[in-house]
Design a protein around this motif. Structure first.
Motif, PDB file in Angstrom:
ATOM      1  N   LEU A  23       1.183  -1.366   0.197  1.00 14.80           N
ATOM      2  CA  LEU A  23       0.300  -0.033  -0.072  1.00 14.80           C
ATOM      3  C   LEU A  23       0.728   1.267   0.214  1.00 14.80           C
ATOM      4  O   LEU A  23       0.487   2.300  -0.415  1.00 14.80           O
ATOM      5  N   ALA A  24       2.130   1.293   0.541  1.00 13.61           N
ATOM      6  CA  ALA A  24       2.953   2.148   0.137  1.00 13.61           C
ATOM      7  C   ALA A  24       3.727   1.871  -0.403  1.00 13.61           C
ATOM      8  O   ALA A  24       4.590   3.808  -0.127  1.00 13.61           O
TER       9      ALA A  24
ATOM     10  N   GLN B 158      -8.559   3.482  -5.607  1.00 19.84           N
ATOM     11  CA  GLN B 158      -9.134   4.677  -5.669  1.00 19.84           C
ATOM     12  C   GLN B 158     -11.068   4.724  -6.239  1.00 19.84           C
ATOM     13  O   GLN B 158     -11.321   5.760  -5.588  1.00 19.84           O
TER      14      GLN B 158
ATOM     15  N   LEU C 264      -7.466  -1.675   5.186  1.00 19.65           N
ATOM     16  CA  LEU C 264      -7.444  -0.228   5.971  1.00 19.65           C
ATOM     17  C   LEU C 264      -7.402  -1.310   7.326  1.00 19.65           C
ATOM     18  O   LEU C 264      -6.613  -1.175   8.142  1.00 19.65           O
TER      19      LEU C 264
END
Lengths: 251, 251
Positions: free
Chosen positions: A105-106, A135, A145
């Motif tokens: 994710l990063a 998105q 998350l």
């Protein structure tokens, strides 16, 4: 020789099916359990089923994080190798788990090596495609998350475990986690991997693990090779003092 | 008596300014450094500046994660209390850092207690408003996902540290991190917090920390209270074997 993942060719599902996972297979990963068919179909389109033998490398620390992995069956060890060559086993992922999510994710380089411990069936999801889906798909964002937060919590638990507990207590907590049925006071189980890996996961030398098993014997922990019997769970719990972290979502 | 945060009334910035932070203050937090003025203005509108004295509680494990915190000045200790009442200090947050992000993003109960170590200036951001902003502000989502990944990596580093290194090596790594200038072979620094907290952060008893400082003396580590002089960084590095994690973003 173990199969090795390469950039160009994934081994195809040995069942002879398509290389894309079906929705039921995707739902075997806890992170995607509650997603609807439409979204899972989109995820499936950017995913590949991978079957690897025992002790096969999946990815290496320092490499770009180009795939997010779900583990369907088997076991995967995540480790980090220090500059001097010593390795720490950070976590052993069980079936239904996932790995490399925060790094994907990063868009950071991988922090850990991943290797199969046993023959494993994995789903590899293309990182760029996953980030694109994120998105527009808010249910996916929520699921990821949350999964990332759970990964973080698992590491915090380990940090607390390593700072607060002796090796014997850490082993006790580990055995208590393996014994799912909390209603009874006895349990019989098989260690999911060998004692060398268990020692590494607990952060101790193999001889200290043997000493820890010996220390737990007086608390009703009986071992025969990889088979473990807990004769008095309440007593083992009193001694090991496991966490009671609450992982229930807030309203 | 230290000021305690309450649900209804935040202490207002002692400078007499507005309770909302200005953009320059928000940019002092690494997580928001690169965001543009428009987005920071939206974040500021749901944020409050909070000033707390030494040893003040900020939030408690088990509570709902209703605020994301940035630390502007001072220091904050994150700890977890086990069922038997013993506490592990998981991390000490320096100025420019943040805390409680994964828990806020996943809407889980707090896993850790946060307390100020020294008088601290914080920015408290409303969790619900932040999650709402996330829906439409992709630059914010990117910044937070990255910050969450960095938080995860910090925990992985600690796990490796605790599994692979002795207390003296962990102390050595910690001192090396404090000495920012890598070009020279000597450094003088002040420990940012007291030795009791340092021992808890490193995961050892205070007497073991004293032993670790004694062990490092022969490697050129001189201490006078909280002042530490490293006379031979290269030698300390050889002994402590710090990680060389790469945290540079992939293309």
């Amino acid at each position: 020789m173990p199969t090795q993942l390469s950039e160009t060719a994934f081994p195809v599902d040995q069942d002879g099916g398509s290389a894309c996972p079906d929705l039921a297979l995707l739902r075997q990963a806890a992170v995607f359990r509650d997603l609807d068919d439409r979204l899972l179909t989109r995820i499936s389109a950017v995913s590949t089923v991978v079957i690897l033998g025992e002790n096969a490398p999946i990815c290496r620390q320092g490499e770009p994080a180009d795939r997010f992995y779900l583990l369907i069956s088997g076991q995967v060890a995540l480790s980090n190798t220090a500059p001097n060559g010593t390795s720490a086993v950070v976590e052993v992922i069980p079936p239904g788990g996932h790995f490399m999510l925060p790094t994907v994710l990063a868009r950071l380089p991988l922090l850990m090596n991943a290797n199969t411990v046993a023959e494993s069936r994995l789903i590899a999801i293309d990182a760029t495609a996953l980030l694109n889906l994120l998105q527009t798909e808010s249910a996916l964002a929520t699921a990821l998350l949350r999964a990332e937060a759970m990964d973080f919590r698992a590491m915090v638990r380990q940090v607390c475990d390593l700072k607060l507990r002796t090796t014997a207590q850490r082993l006790g907590c580990y055995l208590l986690e393996l014994s799912k049925d909390r209603a009874v006071n006895t349990a019989s189980m098989r260690l999911p991997f060998d004692k060398r890996l268990l020692a590494a996961r607990l952060g101790c030398r193999q001889e200290n693990l043997s000493r820890a098993f010996a220390a737990l014997r007086s608390l009703g922990v009986e071992t025969h090779g990889s088979r473990v019997i807990l004769h008095d769970i309440a007593r083992l719990r009193d001694y090991s003092e496991p966490d009671d972290f609450t992982d229930v979502e807030c309203a």
